[in-house]
Design a protein around this motif. Structure first.
Motif, PDB file in Angstrom:
ATOM      1  N   HIS A  73       0.864  -1.187   0.000  1.00 55.22           N
ATOM      2  CA  HIS A  73       0.000   0.000   0.000  1.00 55.22           C
ATOM      3  C   HIS A  73       0.905   1.242   0.000  1.00 55.22           C
ATOM      4  CE1 HIS A  73      -3.390  -2.633   0.943  1.00 55.22           C
ATOM      5  NE2 HIS A  73      -2.651  -3.154   1.918  1.00 55.22           N
ATOM      6  N   PRO A  74       1.297   1.717  -1.180  1.00 53.38           N
ATOM      7  CA  PRO A  74       2.258   2.830  -1.259  1.00 53.38           C
ATOM      8  C   PRO A  74       1.825   4.079  -0.500  1.00 53.38           C
ATOM      9  CG  PRO A  74       1.938   1.828  -3.420  1.00 53.38           C
ATOM     10  CD  PRO A  74       0.905   1.235  -2.512  1.00 53.38           C
ATOM     11  N   PHE A  75       0.514   4.328  -0.434  1.00 49.10           N
ATOM     12  CA  PHE A  75       0.003   5.505   0.282  1.00 49.10           C
ATOM     13  C   PHE A  75      -0.672   5.118   1.595  1.00 49.10           C
ATOM     14  CE2 PHE A  75      -0.620   8.315  -3.759  1.00 49.10           C
ATOM     15  CZ  PHE A  75       0.747   8.220  -4.001  1.00 49.10           C
ATOM     16  N   GLY A  76      -0.532   3.865   2.020  1.00 46.12           N
ATOM     17  CA  GLY A  76      -1.161   3.412   3.250  1.00 46.12           C
ATOM     18  C   GLY A  76      -2.636   3.093   3.062  1.00 46.12           C
ATOM     19  N   THR A  77      -3.324   2.883   4.179  1.00 46.91           N
ATOM     20  CA  THR A  77      -4.772   2.649   4.159  1.00 46.91           C
ATOM     21  C   THR A  77      -5.460   3.684   5.045  1.00 46.91           C
ATOM     22  OG1 THR A  77      -4.694   1.099   6.033  1.00 46.91           O
ATOM     23  CG2 THR A  77      -4.442   0.170   3.822  1.00 46.91           C
ATOM     24  N   ASP A  78      -6.759   3.880   4.804  1.00 49.81           N
ATOM     25  CA  ASP A  78      -7.485   4.906   5.549  1.00 49.81           C
ATOM     26  C   ASP A  78      -8.158   4.308   6.778  1.00 49.81           C
ATOM     27  OD1 ASP A  78      -9.671   3.528   4.612  1.00 49.81           O
ATOM     28  OD2 ASP A  78     -10.405   5.137   3.309  1.00 49.81           O
ATOM     29  N   THR A  79      -9.060   5.070   7.364  1.00 48.02           N
ATOM     30  CA  THR A  79      -9.693   4.664   8.628  1.00 48.02           C
ATOM     31  C   THR A  79     -10.590   3.443   8.481  1.00 48.02           C
ATOM     32  OG1 THR A  79     -11.501   6.225   8.200  1.00 48.02           O
ATOM     33  CG2 THR A  79      -9.645   7.015   9.522  1.00 48.02           C
ATOM     34  N   LEU A  80     -11.025   3.144   7.246  1.00 46.84           N
ATOM     35  CA  LEU A  80     -11.889   1.982   7.020  1.00 46.84           C
ATOM     36  C   LEU A  80     -11.136   0.802   6.407  1.00 46.84           C
ATOM     37  CD1 LEU A  80     -15.098   3.737   5.607  1.00 46.84           C
ATOM     38  CD2 LEU A  80     -14.628   3.013   7.950  1.00 46.84           C
ATOM     39  N   GLY A  81      -9.835   0.993   6.163  1.00 44.87           N
ATOM     40  CA  GLY A  81      -9.055  -0.081   5.569  1.00 44.87           C
ATOM     41  C   GLY A  81      -9.065  -0.073   4.050  1.00 44.87           C
ATOM     42  N   ARG A  82      -9.365   1.058   3.436  1.00 40.75           N
ATOM     43  CA  ARG A  82      -9.328   1.167   1.977  1.00 40.75           C
ATOM     44  C   ARG A  82      -7.956   1.683   1.527  1.00 40.75           C
ATOM     45  NH1 ARG A  82     -14.801   4.658   1.724  1.00 40.75           N
ATOM     46  NH2 ARG A  82     -13.498   5.773   3.222  1.00 40.75           N
ATOM     47  N   ASP A  83      -7.529   1.252   0.372  1.00 46.13           N
ATOM     48  CA  ASP A  83      -6.212   1.633  -0.141  1.00 46.13           C
ATOM     49  C   ASP A  83      -6.222   3.100  -0.569  1.00 46.13           C
ATOM     50  OD1 ASP A  83      -3.476   0.547  -1.188  1.00 46.13           O
ATOM     51  OD2 ASP A  83      -4.309   1.691  -2.869  1.00 46.13           O
ATOM     52  N   VAL A  84      -5.367   3.904   0.025  1.00 51.60           N
ATOM     53  CA  VAL A  84      -5.338   5.346  -0.254  1.00 51.60           C
ATOM     54  C   VAL A  84      -4.799   5.630  -1.647  1.00 51.60           C
ATOM     55  CG1 VAL A  84      -4.376   7.566   0.492  1.00 51.60           C
ATOM     56  CG2 VAL A  84      -5.125   5.908   2.196  1.00 51.60           C
ATOM     57  N   PHE A  85      -3.873   4.812  -2.125  1.00 52.31           N
ATOM     58  CA  PHE A  85      -3.331   5.015  -3.472  1.00 52.31           C
ATOM     59  C   PHE A  85      -4.429   4.886  -4.528  1.00 52.31           C
ATOM     60  CE2 PHE A  85      -1.323   3.219  -7.341  1.00 52.31           C
ATOM     61  CZ  PHE A  85      -0.509   4.298  -7.672  1.00 52.31           C
ATOM     62  N   SER A  86      -5.219   3.827  -4.433  1.00 52.84           N
ATOM     63  CA  SER A  86      -6.315   3.637  -5.387  1.00 52.84           C
ATOM     64  C   SER A  86      -7.332   4.770  -5.291  1.00 52.84           C
ATOM     65  CB  SER A  86      -7.013   2.298  -5.136  1.00 52.84           C
ATOM     66  OG  SER A  86      -6.152   1.217  -5.381  1.00 52.84           O
ATOM     67  N   ARG A  87      -7.621   5.208  -4.090  1.00 52.10           N
ATOM     68  CA  ARG A  87      -8.595   6.276  -3.907  1.00 52.10           C
ATOM     69  C   ARG A  87      -8.049   7.614  -4.414  1.00 52.10           C
ATOM     70  NH1 ARG A  87     -12.952   5.415  -1.073  1.00 52.10           N
ATOM     71  NH2 ARG A  87     -13.081   7.509  -0.183  1.00 52.10           N
ATOM     72  N   THR A  88      -6.753   7.828  -4.278  1.00 51.97           N
ATOM     73  CA  THR A  88      -6.155   9.053  -4.817  1.00 51.97           C
ATOM     74  C   THR A  88      -6.227   9.056  -6.337  1.00 51.97           C
ATOM     75  OG1 THR A  88      -4.650   9.209  -2.917  1.00 51.97           O
ATOM     76  CG2 THR A  88      -4.074  10.471  -4.884  1.00 51.97           C
ATOM     77  N   LEU A  89      -5.950   7.909  -6.951  1.00 51.24           N
ATOM     78  CA  LEU A  89      -6.075   7.808  -8.402  1.00 51.24           C
ATOM     79  C   LEU A  89      -7.508   8.083  -8.848  1.00 51.24           C
ATOM     80  CD1 LEU A  89      -3.921   4.654  -9.296  1.00 51.24           C
ATOM     81  CD2 LEU A  89      -3.305   7.062  -9.562  1.00 51.24           C
ATOM     82  N   TYR A  90      -8.472   7.510  -8.139  1.00 52.16           N
ATOM     83  CA  TYR A  90      -9.866   7.705  -8.528  1.00 52.16           C
ATOM     84  C   TYR A  90     -10.358   9.115  -8.205  1.00 52.16           C
ATOM     85  CZ  TYR A  90     -11.617   3.431 -10.518  1.00 52.16           C
ATOM     86  OH  TYR A  90     -11.897   2.409 -11.393  1.00 52.16           O
ATOM     87  N   GLY A  91      -9.718   9.773  -7.256  1.00 54.49           N
ATOM     88  CA  GLY A  91     -10.079  11.156  -6.981  1.00 54.49           C
ATOM     89  C   GLY A  91      -9.788  12.081  -8.145  1.00 54.49           C
ATOM     90  N   ALA A  92      -8.830  11.691  -8.992  1.00 56.89           N
ATOM     91  CA  ALA A  92      -8.520  12.502 -10.177  1.00 56.89           C
ATOM     92  C   ALA A  92      -9.721  12.583 -11.116  1.00 56.89           C
ATOM     93  CB  ALA A  92      -7.312  11.922 -10.906  1.00 56.89           C
ATOM     94  N   LYS A  93     -10.557  11.546 -11.104  1.00 50.71           N
ATOM     95  CA  LYS A  93     -11.727  11.533 -11.988  1.00 50.71           C
ATOM     96  C   LYS A  93     -12.626  12.729 -11.715  1.00 50.71           C
ATOM     97  CE  LYS A  93     -15.224   9.052 -10.894  1.00 50.71           C
ATOM     98  NZ  LYS A  93     -16.203   7.971 -10.618  1.00 50.71           N
ATOM     99  N   VAL A  94     -12.963  12.956 -10.472  1.00 51.31           N
ATOM    100  CA  VAL A  94     -13.855  14.050 -10.103  1.00 51.31           C
ATOM    101  C   VAL A  94     -13.188  15.399 -10.374  1.00 51.31           C
ATOM    102  CG1 VAL A  94     -15.067  15.166  -8.197  1.00 51.31           C
ATOM    103  CG2 VAL A  94     -15.095  12.686  -8.414  1.00 51.31           C
ATOM    104  N   SER A  95     -11.915  15.531  -9.992  1.00 50.90           N
ATOM    105  CA  SER A  95     -11.227  16.813 -10.163  1.00 50.90           C
ATOM    106  C   SER A  95     -11.123  17.201 -11.630  1.00 50.90           C
ATOM    107  CB  SER A  95      -9.833  16.750  -9.530  1.00 50.90           C
ATOM    108  OG  SER A  95      -9.924  16.627  -8.129  1.00 50.90           O
ATOM    109  N   VAL A  96     -10.741  16.243 -12.486  1.00 53.74           N
ATOM    110  CA  VAL A  96     -10.624  16.533 -13.913  1.00 53.74           C
ATOM    111  C   VAL A  96     -11.986  16.847 -14.515  1.00 53.74           C
ATOM    112  CG1 VAL A  96     -10.079  15.496 -16.157  1.00 53.74           C
ATOM    113  CG2 VAL A  96      -8.501  15.214 -14.237  1.00 53.74           C
TER     114      VAL A  96
END
Length: 298
Positions: A73-96
């Motif tokens: 997990h290059p960016f660690g995991t969050d409070t619910l145990g989700r992969d932060v790296f994957s979520r950061t990548l998917y966050g680009a979708k909304v921003s773009v």
């Protein structure tokens, strides 16, 4: 005409690529845009199979919460145990998506209004610019919050709200440019040849206002990303479980001393993306302005 246009594009590109930081900004913007498009396609048409195959799902809480960055997990995991790296990548979708569509909405509405106001003058200019002044009387983020609260908390309404908020910026620049262009000889020649006002505005005035509007668009995309992140941070933007950078920063704000990676990596994504758009805007400004092209270099 097409030869002259292609020559102008080539000249602009030569001026742009001479600015090293602007090219670096273009690389950053291109990478984020590609990631955002891939995330959108994967989410909308592939059922998140692409990201799940390559890494981990950004939605499933299947790991130990609050794990620090590691090879798994290059960016660690969050409070619910989700992969932060994957979520950061998917966050680009909304921003773009927000950056592109909100600025396009603002440009499509504000640019013609400004051009018509600058060319027509008189009563038309007074009415249009007073409406613009009313919108400018509200702080941009406060107005966006009010519009989203009235329309509802979802992606479409965030885009509509930010599009409305940024209409005045395009209208003012288009008006000031149109005032200058309207006094050019080719516009006088078009009037003398008996062309109609709509023809002159659309074929002579508006195309010659494009350069400053392009620069403004690139800079406003950066502001749109910050505004969307701010709305998501406050819980007024796109709602969970869809990951957004602002929402992730908000989630991690209570764990800055124990798990700073939850906020740090999406915050860094916002910073780098906004910096990239600003560098592109600066490079476009200098490349499109002949008075700047020989005087300023990054």
């Amino acid at each position: 005409m097409s030869t002259e246009r292609s020559t102008g594009v080539a000249r602009t590109w030569r001026g742009f690529r001479s600015h090293k930081l602007a090219v670096a900004g273009l690389v950053v913007v291109s990478v984020v845009t590609v990631v955002g498009i891939l995330a959108y396609v994967d989410d909308a048409y592939l059922g998140n199979e692409l990201i799940t195959t390559l890494h981990y799902s950004p939605f499933e809480p299947k790991f130990m919460p609050l794990q620090g960055p590691s090879l798994a997990h290059p960016f660690g995991t969050d409070t619910l145990g989700r992969d932060v790296f994957s979520r950061t990548l998917y966050g680009a979708k909304v921003s773009v998506q927000v950056a592109l569509t909100a600025v396009i909405v603002a440009a499509v509405i504000g640019s013609p209004l400004g051009v018509v106001a600058g060319y027509a003058g008189g009563y038309v200019e007074t009415v249009v610019m007073r409406l613009v002044d009313v919108l400018l009387g509200f702080p941009a983020l406060v107005l966006a919050i009010g519009l989203v609260a009235a329309l509802g908390f979802n992606l479409t309404n965030v885009i509509i709200a930010l599009g409305i908020v940024y209409v005045p910026q395009f209208a003012r620049i288009a008006r000031s440019t149109a005032l200058s262009v309207s006094n050019e000889e080719y516009v006088d020649a078009a009037r003398g040849m008996g062309y109609s006002t709509p023809h002159i505005v659309l074929r002579e005035v508006l195309p010659n206002c494009v350069s400053p509007l392009l620069v403004q668009a690139s800079l406003l995309m950066a502001f749109a990303i910050i505004a969307e992140a701010s709305l998501s941070f406050l819980g007024l933007g796109v709602q969970p479980p869809t990951p957004t950078w602002g929402q992730m920063v908000s989630t991690g704000s209570g764990y800055l001393t124990t798990a700073p990676w939850i906020s740090m990596f999406p915050g860094a994504a916002i910073f780098v993306t906004v910096l990239g758009f600003n560098l592109v805007g600066d490079g476009l400004r200098d490349a499109l302005d002949p008075r700047e092209s020989g005087e300023r270099r990054f």
